[in-house]
Design an enzyme around this catalytic site. Sequence first.
Site, short mmCIF file in Angstrom:
data_model
loop_
_atom_site.label_atom_id
_atom_site.label_comp_id
_atom_site.label_asym_id
_atom_site.label_seq_id
_atom_site.Cartn_x
_atom_site.Cartn_y
_atom_site.Cartn_z
N CYS A 75 8.09 16.55 27.56
CA CYS A 75 7.48 17.85 27.82
C CYS A 75 5.79 17.81 27.97
CB CYS A 75 8.10 18.57 26.49
SG CYS A 75 7.48 19.94 26.24
N ASP A 308 -16.09 -9.14 -27.56
CA ASP A 308 -16.90 -9.96 -26.90
C ASP A 308 -15.85 -11.35 -26.74
OD1 ASP A 308 -19.01 -8.47 -27.05
OD2 ASP A 308 -19.67 -9.34 -28.80
ZN ZN Z 1 8.37 20.37 24.08
#
Ligand code: ZN
Length: 495
Positions: A75, A308
Site C-alpha cells: 500500500c 569506612d
Molecule cells: Zn494501507
Amino acid sequence: MNNTDAVKRWEETSNKFCVRCILRHLCFDWIWVLRNESEITEHLKETFPEFLQHAVAGADSIDNANHQLKRQGSCHCCLGILESNFLQPCLKHIVDALSKESYQFATYQPQYFLPVQLQVFGLYSMKYFEEKYSDVLKKHNPTDVKEVFKALMEPILIEGINQERDPNGVLEISLHLKHVSTETNFLTHVSSKCNEKKTFNRKRPKNDEPTFTLARIRSAMLNLNDSELEKLCSIDLEPSVVGNVQLFHTAVFVGGRYNKYSRELPQTPWLVEGERKLVSSVQEYISTPIQKAFGADSYNFSTSGREDVDVRMLGNGRPFLIELINARQSKMDATQLTEISHQINGQNNDVSVHSLKVVSKSDCKKLKEGEEEKTKSYSAVCCFIYPPSPDSISKLEDLSKITNLELKQKTPIRVLHRRPLATRSRYVHAIKAERNSNDSRVFKLLLSTQAGTYVKEFVHGDFGRTTPSLGDLLSAEVDIIDLDVESVNLQWPPT
Ligand SMILES: [Zn+2]
C-alpha cells in the site's frame, strides 16, 4: 461521474492503497476500519457510493475484493502494515522474542515504532485523495496510521501473549518496523531536502551516517514539490516491512540489610585511576548473586549512609537497596529470597545479609528519607596516648552524664579531597565509657550520634578541627583503635 469512470477510479485507487487506507482517507468512522472484513464489505455495500459497491459486489471479503483487483506490492500509504496478512507475523516476532528471553511478567505495555517514510507516504496519499475524490470528500481528516495499527494489534496481542496489557505494565515490548526496500535511497533523497543548518546538530561528527528522525523528515517534506513527491512515492513497493522486537523490564527493587565483619573491605568498589585497590566490596558481594538470580542486565546499589573500609557494620545491619535493570524476573517468594540470602552469606565471613524483600518504587525514597535526622549507634575501642591522670579517669567515668553535646566539625582532612570545606554542627546524643580491666589506657566508648557525625574525628580531634573532641572532654590526648557501627535506626525494608 458515470459508472465506468467510477470503476476506473476505484481500480486505480485500490491498486495503490489497501482497503483500510481507503476507508481512512474517505473518512469512514475509524471503528469501521477495525471491523472484520466481511462486516466491512456489508457496510460498504449499504453505505458507500456506487463505484465502491460495484467493486466489492460479489466479493466475500475485502481481501477477496483486493485479490480480484490484482493489486500488487504494498500500500502506498501504510506500506502494508495495516493489511491483515501483516499483523500475525508481527505477533510472531514478539512471541519469538519473548520465548528467547524467558521474562516472567504479569503486565506489559506495547510500543510501536513505525517506518519514518510513512510521513512522506502519508503526505502523498493525502494529496492523492484530495485531488481524485474532491467530489465525494466533504472533509478530509484520516485517522492516524499508528492509532489504527495499535488498535488492530490489540486483540491479536491479547490472544497471543495471554497476559494483562497495562499502560504501566512492567514489560515494555517495543516493535520497530522498517520498510527496507525504500529506506536507503528514499531517505537519502528526502534527507537532501533537509535544511541542514536547522536540523543537524553542529556537534555531529562529519561523515557520520545521517539519522532519520521524524523532525528531519517533516522538515524535508516542506521542501518537496508535488512532482518530486509523485516521483518518490509512485514506485512499485516491495512488501518488505520487517520487525525487530526489543524487550525491557521496568526496574525491580530489592531491599535488605547487611552486616560487615571485615576491616579491610570497602562498601563500594575501590578504584584509583581505574585500578582496583581491594579484591571486592560489600556492593559486589551482595549485588552480584541478586543480579544473577533476577536475570538482570545490570544494577545500581545504594545504602543508608556508609562506613569506612576499616569500620565494621554490626547489630541489625545497614539498610541497602538494589535497583535491577531489565530483570527477567520481578517476583520472588520468601523461600527464594531466603535461598539468595544463604548464597550471599555462604561466600565468606566478611559480609552477610538478611530481610531481603522486593520493594515498590515508591518505597525506595524511604531509604534516603530523614537521613540527616537519623540516630546511629557506635562502639569504639579508644586509648589514652599517655597514662591517664586521676582527673582524666574521673572525667571518663562522668561521660555518661553528657547528653546532646553539640559538636562543630570542619570537614575532616581525610575526606577534604572529595568533600567541600565546611563547618557542620552535629550532636552526640549519649556517650558512655567502659574501662578495660587489663589495660588502664584502653577503654571502650559507646555512643549514639546524629547521622553524619564524624566519629573518628570526634575522638582524636582532627588537629583541632572538631570541637569539643573526646580529648577536650577528658583533658588528655586520646586516639581511636577500632570503630564499629552498632545500629542504623531506620525501619527498612518497609513492611
Ligand atoms: Zn494501507
